[in-house]
Design a protein around this motif. Structure first.
Motif, PDB file in Angstrom:
ATOM      1  N   LEU A 293      22.290 -26.704 -36.457  1.00 56.72           N
ATOM      2  CA  LEU A 293      21.310 -26.697 -34.747  1.00 56.72           C
ATOM      3  C   LEU A 293      19.958 -26.931 -34.459  1.00 56.72           C
TER       4      LEU A 293
ATOM      5  N   GLN B  76      20.480 -27.452 -28.819  1.00 60.69           N
ATOM      6  CA  GLN B  76      21.971 -27.558 -29.334  1.00 60.69           C
ATOM      7  C   GLN B  76      21.683 -26.157 -29.721  1.00 60.69           C
TER       8      GLN B  76
ATOM      9  N   GLU C   6      21.960 -25.166 -25.894  1.00 62.87           N
ATOM     10  CA  GLU C   6      22.737 -24.871 -24.979  1.00 62.87           C
ATOM     11  C   GLU C   6      23.746 -23.975 -25.934  1.00 62.87           C
TER      12      GLU C   6
END
Length: 217
Positions: A71, A75, A78
């Protein structure tokens, strides 16, 4: 080597658990033949499991090879935003719907987890069990399904935030506040306590990532 731990688990579950327990970490290459030998299953279910994991973005392509995905910063941010929202809702619903027996299980988990201080990996597994129990206590199957997806993506984090100095004790204190709110039937307080808990874990995660970047330079 054949993995005899649970012959009833399918190839997908076995590979997912291996990623979740960091047997395979972000960037590691997954080879069909090696996985088949490790888990003692044929290559066909392994191939199907790898395709499914790739579709779920848990694996990615590196040339012709499949590797465990990682990630990036965006990401990660999020993921934690969604996790905070969904976990907070689960705690709120648990405060409303949890049976006394479910609250007792959470209480027992708190006591058992205190014996794991000093063992981040064991505490990380216990932490997942604790959160899963809250999800189930929400008594909302659709929320549980979405949280399962979120926690599946959490397996792509190379280390546990509980490895950070002082984080173990803080986590246990935060868990206690969450359980107290659920036991009191205070949905607002349970929601806030769990959101705060996720926020602190995110801060710790960002610090760990920053330290890893600095060490690599």
């Amino acid at each position: 080597m054949h993995d005899p731990r649970n012959p009833h688990k399918d190839a997908y579950t076995l590979i997912l658990e291996a990623i979740d327990s960091h047997v395979y970490k972000p960037g590691d290459r997954l080879v069909e033949s090696e996985l088949a030998e490790r888990f003692g299953v044929s290559r066909t279910p392994i191939r199907e499991a790898l395709q499914r994991l790739e579709t779920q973005s848990l694996l990615t392509r590196d040339g012709r090879s499949l590797i465990v995905a990682s990630l990036d910063h965006s990401q990660l941010s999020e993921l934690y935003v969604v996790r905070g929202e969904l976990e907070g809702l689960a705690a709120r619903l648990a405060a409303r719907h949890a049976a006394p027996e479910e609250v007792k299980v959470l209480r027992d988990m708190l006591e058992e987890d205190r014996a794991l201080v000093g063992d981040p990996n064991a505490l990380s597994r216990a932490n997942r069990r604790f959160h899963k129990q809250i999800h189930l206590a929400s008594h909302n199957r659709f929320l549980v399904q979405q949280l399962d997806l979120v926690h599946r993506s959490m397996a792509l984090l190379a280390t546990t935030s509980l490895a950070a100095e002082g984080r173990t004790e803080g986590t246990l204190e935060e868990h206690a506040l969450i359980v107290e709110a659920i036991e009191a039937g205070d949905g607002d307080r349970a929601d806030k306590a769990l959101r705060d808990h996720i926020s602190k874990a995110f801060v710790t995660r960002l610090k760990l990532d920053a330290q890893a970047v600095e060490a690599a330079e």
